[in-house]
Design a protein around this motif. Sequence first.
Motif, short mmCIF file in Angstrom:
data_model
loop_
_atom_site.label_atom_id
_atom_site.label_comp_id
_atom_site.label_asym_id
_atom_site.label_seq_id
_atom_site.Cartn_x
_atom_site.Cartn_y
_atom_site.Cartn_z
N GLN A 110 0.85 -1.20 0.00
CA GLN A 110 0.00 0.00 0.00
C GLN A 110 0.88 1.24 0.00
O GLN A 110 1.79 1.37 0.79
N VAL A 111 0.58 2.13 -0.91
CA VAL A 111 1.35 3.37 -1.03
C VAL A 111 0.69 4.46 -0.20
O VAL A 111 -0.52 4.67 -0.26
N THR A 112 1.49 5.14 0.59
CA THR A 112 0.98 6.30 1.32
C THR A 112 1.99 7.44 1.23
O THR A 112 3.20 7.22 1.26
N LEU A 113 1.47 8.64 1.10
CA LEU A 113 2.24 9.86 1.18
C LEU A 113 1.58 10.70 2.27
O LEU A 113 0.40 11.04 2.16
N VAL A 114 2.33 11.00 3.31
CA VAL A 114 1.76 11.71 4.45
C VAL A 114 2.46 13.05 4.61
O VAL A 114 3.65 13.11 4.95
N LEU B 187 7.64 28.20 7.14
CA LEU B 187 7.15 26.87 7.48
C LEU B 187 7.98 25.85 6.71
O LEU B 187 8.49 26.15 5.64
N ARG B 188 8.04 24.65 7.27
CA ARG B 188 8.71 23.55 6.58
C ARG B 188 7.72 22.39 6.48
O ARG B 188 7.30 21.85 7.50
N LEU B 189 7.39 22.04 5.27
CA LEU B 189 6.51 20.91 5.03
C LEU B 189 7.33 19.64 4.81
O LEU B 189 8.41 19.70 4.21
N SER B 190 6.77 18.53 5.25
CA SER B 190 7.39 17.23 5.04
C SER B 190 6.38 16.30 4.38
O SER B 190 5.18 16.41 4.62
N CYS B 191 6.88 15.40 3.58
CA CYS B 191 6.04 14.38 2.96
C CYS B 191 6.79 13.05 3.07
O CYS B 191 7.80 12.86 2.40
N ALA B 192 6.27 12.19 3.92
CA ALA B 192 6.89 10.88 4.13
C ALA B 192 6.21 9.84 3.25
O ALA B 192 4.99 9.68 3.30
N ALA B 193 7.01 9.16 2.45
CA ALA B 193 6.48 8.18 1.51
C ALA B 193 6.72 6.76 2.01
O ALA B 193 7.76 6.48 2.63
N SER B 194 5.78 5.89 1.73
CA SER B 194 5.95 4.47 2.00
C SER B 194 5.26 3.68 0.91
O SER B 194 4.31 4.16 0.27
N GLY B 195 5.74 2.47 0.66
CA GLY B 195 5.12 1.61 -0.35
C GLY B 195 5.60 1.87 -1.76
O GLY B 195 5.09 1.26 -2.71
N ILE B 196 6.55 2.80 -1.93
CA ILE B 196 7.13 3.06 -3.24
C ILE B 196 8.65 2.96 -3.13
O ILE B 196 9.20 3.05 -2.02
#
Length: 118
Positions: free
Chosen positions: A1-5, A18-27
Motif C-alpha cells: 500500500q502506497v501512502t504519502l503523508v 514553514l517547513r513541510l514534510s512528505c513521508a512516503a511508503s510503499g514506493i
Amino acid sequence: QVTLVESGGGLVQAGGSLRLSCAASGIIFSRNDMGWYRQAPGKQRELVAAITSGGGTSYADSVKGRFTISRDGAKDTVYLEMNSLKPEDTAVYYCKAQPIVAWGRDYWGQGTQVTVSS
C-alpha cells in the motif's frame, strides 16, 4: 500500500516560515520524481516545486527565491522549506510521487493546510 503523508502546515504571519514534510511508503523512493502542489479555494491545483530522482529542482516563478525543495533518501521524505511567506501562498499543499518509468502511476498525499495571515 502506497501512502504519502504530509505534515508541517499551519497558520503563520506574512513574512514567516514553514517547513513541510512528505513521508512516503510503499514506493521505491529513489525511482520517483517528487513534487509539491497547492490548491487555493476556487483555483486550480498548481505545481509549486519539483525534484527529480537525481536531485534536479524546479520552481514556479511565484515562489523562486523563497521556497526550497529537498529530499532525503534515507528517510523517504521530501521537504518544502517556505520562507518570506505571503497571504497569496495560502492553500492546501499536496505531495505527489511520479515514477520515472512510463508505466507507473502517480500517487498523491492527502494535503496539509497552509494559511498565511496579513
